[in-house]
Every structure is written in structure tokens, then in C-alpha cells.
Design a protein around this motif. Sequence first.
Motif, PDB file in Angstrom:
ATOM      1  N   MET A  24       0.835  -1.166   0.000  1.00  0.00           N
ATOM      2  CA  MET A  24       0.000   0.000   0.000  1.00  0.00           C
ATOM      3  C   MET A  24       0.890   1.243   0.000  1.00  0.00           C
ATOM      4  O   MET A  24       1.907   1.291   0.668  1.00  0.00           O
ATOM      5  CB  MET A  24      -0.897  -0.013   1.232  1.00  0.00           C
ATOM      6  N   ALA A  25       0.504   2.247  -0.740  1.00  0.00           N
ATOM      7  CA  ALA A  25       1.285   3.473  -0.862  1.00  0.00           C
ATOM      8  C   ALA A  25       1.091   4.364   0.360  1.00  0.00           C
ATOM      9  O   ALA A  25       0.109   4.265   1.085  1.00  0.00           O
ATOM     10  CB  ALA A  25       0.862   4.220  -2.119  1.00  0.00           C
ATOM     11  N   ARG A  26       2.029   5.226   0.560  1.00  0.00           N
ATOM     12  CA  ARG A  26       1.963   6.193   1.659  1.00  0.00           C
ATOM     13  C   ARG A  26       0.952   7.268   1.295  1.00  0.00           C
ATOM     14  O   ARG A  26       0.854   7.706   0.143  1.00  0.00           O
ATOM     15  CB  ARG A  26       3.350   6.798   1.844  1.00  0.00           C
ATOM     16  N   SER A  27       0.174   7.743   2.266  1.00  0.00           N
ATOM     17  CA  SER A  27      -0.856   8.735   1.983  1.00  0.00           C
ATOM     18  C   SER A  27      -0.225  10.064   1.559  1.00  0.00           C
ATOM     19  O   SER A  27       0.859  10.426   2.002  1.00  0.00           O
ATOM     20  CB  SER A  27      -1.757   8.938   3.199  1.00  0.00           C
ATOM     21  N   LEU A  28      -0.924  10.768   0.693  1.00  0.00           N
ATOM     22  CA  LEU A  28      -0.392  12.002   0.113  1.00  0.00           C
ATOM     23  C   LEU A  28      -0.226  13.118   1.134  1.00  0.00           C
ATOM     24  O   LEU A  28       0.705  13.919   1.037  1.00  0.00           O
ATOM     25  CB  LEU A  28      -1.302  12.482  -1.015  1.00  0.00           C
ATOM     26  N   TRP A  29      -1.084  13.195   2.129  1.00  0.00           N
ATOM     27  CA  TRP A  29      -0.983  14.283   3.085  1.00  0.00           C
ATOM     28  C   TRP A  29       0.253  14.168   3.968  1.00  0.00           C
ATOM     29  O   TRP A  29       0.715  15.153   4.516  1.00  0.00           O
ATOM     30  CB  TRP A  29      -2.253  14.410   3.930  1.00  0.00           C
ATOM     31  N   LYS A  30       0.816  12.959   4.085  1.00  0.00           N
ATOM     32  CA  LYS A  30       2.042  12.780   4.861  1.00  0.00           C
ATOM     33  C   LYS A  30       3.280  13.211   4.079  1.00  0.00           C
ATOM     34  O   LYS A  30       4.262  13.634   4.655  1.00  0.00           O
ATOM     35  CB  LYS A  30       2.219  11.320   5.268  1.00  0.00           C
ATOM     36  N   GLY A  31       3.254  13.031   2.779  1.00  0.00           N
ATOM     37  CA  GLY A  31       4.415  13.356   1.962  1.00  0.00           C
ATOM     38  C   GLY A  31       5.413  12.209   1.939  1.00  0.00           C
ATOM     39  O   GLY A  31       5.226  11.190   2.591  1.00  0.00           O
ATOM     40  N   PRO A  32       6.483  12.354   1.186  1.00  0.00           N
ATOM     41  CA  PRO A  32       7.475  11.270   1.090  1.00  0.00           C
ATOM     42  C   PRO A  32       8.259  11.124   2.391  1.00  0.00           C
ATOM     43  O   PRO A  32       8.518  12.095   3.089  1.00  0.00           O
ATOM     44  CB  PRO A  32       8.381  11.706  -0.052  1.00  0.00           C
ATOM     45  N   PHE A  33       8.653   9.875   2.690  1.00  0.00           N
ATOM     46  CA  PHE A  33       9.406   9.610   3.905  1.00  0.00           C
ATOM     47  C   PHE A  33      10.890   9.866   3.672  1.00  0.00           C
ATOM     48  O   PHE A  33      11.450   9.453   2.660  1.00  0.00           O
ATOM     49  CB  PHE A  33       9.226   8.167   4.361  1.00  0.00           C
ATOM     50  N   ILE A  34      11.505  10.557   4.610  1.00  0.00           N
ATOM     51  CA  ILE A  34      12.957  10.710   4.608  1.00  0.00           C
ATOM     52  C   ILE A  34      13.404  10.857   6.052  1.00  0.00           C
ATOM     53  O   ILE A  34      12.739  11.523   6.850  1.00  0.00           O
ATOM     54  CB  ILE A  34      13.430  11.903   3.756  1.00  0.00           C
ATOM     55  N   GLN A  35      14.489  10.218   6.370  1.00  0.00           N
ATOM     56  CA  GLN A  35      15.032  10.336   7.714  1.00  0.00           C
ATOM     57  C   GLN A  35      15.648  11.725   7.860  1.00  0.00           C
ATOM     58  O   GLN A  35      16.348  12.203   6.974  1.00  0.00           O
ATOM     59  CB  GLN A  35      16.077   9.253   7.936  1.00  0.00           C
ATOM     60  N   ASN A  36      15.383  12.385   8.973  1.00  0.00           N
ATOM     61  CA  ASN A  36      15.837  13.764   9.170  1.00  0.00           C
ATOM     62  C   ASN A  36      17.350  13.895   9.086  1.00  0.00           C
ATOM     63  O   ASN A  36      17.866  14.897   8.589  1.00  0.00           O
ATOM     64  CB  ASN A  36      15.351  14.296  10.520  1.00  0.00           C
ATOM     65  N   LEU A  37      18.082  12.901   9.574  1.00  0.00           N
ATOM     66  CA  LEU A  37      19.542  12.954   9.568  1.00  0.00           C
ATOM     67  C   LEU A  37      20.094  13.029   8.139  1.00  0.00           C
ATOM     68  O   LEU A  37      21.046  13.761   7.875  1.00  0.00           O
ATOM     69  CB  LEU A  37      20.108  11.734  10.289  1.00  0.00           C
ATOM     70  N   ILE A  38      19.483  12.307   7.217  1.00  0.00           N
ATOM     71  CA  ILE A  38      19.936  12.317   5.820  1.00  0.00           C
ATOM     72  C   ILE A  38      19.723  13.706   5.219  1.00  0.00           C
ATOM     73  O   ILE A  38      20.588  14.241   4.530  1.00  0.00           O
ATOM     74  CB  ILE A  38      19.192  11.259   4.991  1.00  0.00           C
ATOM     75  N   LEU A  39      18.582  14.287   5.478  1.00  0.00           N
ATOM     76  CA  LEU A  39      18.267  15.607   4.948  1.00  0.00           C
ATOM     77  C   LEU A  39      19.217  16.662   5.507  1.00  0.00           C
ATOM     78  O   LEU A  39      19.706  17.523   4.774  1.00  0.00           O
ATOM     79  CB  LEU A  39      16.819  15.958   5.278  1.00  0.00           C
ATOM     80  N   LYS A  40      19.529  16.578   6.803  1.00  0.00           N
ATOM     81  CA  LYS A  40      20.462  17.524   7.412  1.00  0.00           C
ATOM     82  C   LYS A  40      21.863  17.379   6.828  1.00  0.00           C
ATOM     83  O   LYS A  40      22.528  18.368   6.529  1.00  0.00           O
ATOM     84  CB  LYS A  40      20.523  17.303   8.924  1.00  0.00           C
ATOM     85  N   LYS A  41      22.325  16.125   6.664  1.00  0.00           N
ATOM     86  CA  LYS A  41      23.661  15.901   6.116  1.00  0.00           C
ATOM     87  C   LYS A  41      23.768  16.441   4.695  1.00  0.00           C
ATOM     88  O   LYS A  41      24.754  17.079   4.330  1.00  0.00           O
ATOM     89  CB  LYS A  41      23.993  14.410   6.116  1.00  0.00           C
ATOM     90  N   ALA A  42      22.749  16.187   3.873  1.00  0.00           N
ATOM     91  CA  ALA A  42      22.785  16.629   2.477  1.00  0.00           C
ATOM     92  C   ALA A  42      22.742  18.153   2.364  1.00  0.00           C
ATOM     93  O   ALA A  42      23.467  18.732   1.550  1.00  0.00           O
ATOM     94  CB  ALA A  42      21.635  16.003   1.705  1.00  0.00           C
ATOM     95  N   THR A  43      21.923  18.806   3.174  1.00  0.00           N
ATOM     96  CA  THR A  43      21.853  20.269   3.091  1.00  0.00           C
ATOM     97  C   THR A  43      23.149  20.905   3.595  1.00  0.00           C
ATOM     98  O   THR A  43      23.612  21.887   3.013  1.00  0.00           O
ATOM     99  CB  THR A  43      20.652  20.817   3.893  1.00  0.00           C
ATOM    100  N   ASN A  44      23.739  20.348   4.646  1.00  0.00           N
ATOM    101  CA  ASN A  44      25.030  20.862   5.124  1.00  0.00           C
ATOM    102  C   ASN A  44      26.116  20.650   4.087  1.00  0.00           C
ATOM    103  O   ASN A  44      27.005  21.480   3.919  1.00  0.00           O
ATOM    104  CB  ASN A  44      25.431  20.189   6.444  1.00  0.00           C
ATOM    105  N   TRP A  45      26.058  19.532   3.384  1.00  0.00           N
ATOM    106  CA  TRP A  45      27.046  19.209   2.357  1.00  0.00           C
ATOM    107  C   TRP A  45      26.992  20.241   1.240  1.00  0.00           C
ATOM    108  O   TRP A  45      28.012  20.736   0.783  1.00  0.00           O
ATOM    109  CB  TRP A  45      26.752  17.812   1.810  1.00  0.00           C
ATOM    110  N   LYS A  46      25.784  20.572   0.795  1.00  0.00           N
ATOM    111  CA  LYS A  46      25.623  21.544  -0.291  1.00  0.00           C
ATOM    112  C   LYS A  46      25.938  22.968   0.193  1.00  0.00           C
ATOM    113  O   LYS A  46      26.525  23.759  -0.531  1.00  0.00           O
ATOM    114  CB  LYS A  46      24.191  21.495  -0.826  1.00  0.00           C
TER     115      LYS A  46
END
Length: 86
Positions: A1-23
Motif C-alpha cells: 500500500m502506498a503512503r498517503s499524500l498528506w504525509k508526503g514522502p518519507f525521509i530520515q531527518n539525519l539524511i536531509l540535514k547531512k545533504a543540506t550541510n554538504w551543499k
Amino acid sequence: MARSLWKGPFIQNLILKKATNWKKNNLPSYKLIRIWSRNSVIFPSFVGLNFEVYNGKTYVPLLIKKKMIGAKFGEFVLTRKMVKHK
């Protein structure tokens, strides 16, 4: 079953922080970001970054390309060894 649209895509916060700091800090793209979350979705801001995804035994290097956007990290890293019979 797909993830509901109101939740949005799943991403672990640590990955997002590392990628934004990298850029933000203009770190070299040839260095690898180590992650364990195979079920996180690849965002457009990750294009051009190198990740090392843990497959349960080792870290597998993965270069993010435009075609990978929207997929999950685990789709590109195999966890089982291919059996080849002689």
C-alpha cells in the motif's frame, strides 16, 4: 500500500540535514555520506551527491542521478548475493 499524500514522502531527518550541510558548505562531491535508511526517498536536492548505503553487511557507494529521484535508496543496493552455479 502506498503512503498517503498528506504525509508526503518519507525521509530520515539525519539524511536531509547531512545533504543540506554538504551543499551549503560546498564540500567536495567525491566524498561519501554514510546512511543506513534504505527506505528513505531520494529528493531532487541529492542529485550529484555520493552516498554510501548500508546493505546489512557493507556500505555500497551510490551516485545519485536525475533518473533516481522519487525512488528509494534501497532499490539500488542489493542485500542478497547472486548465486552462480558452475
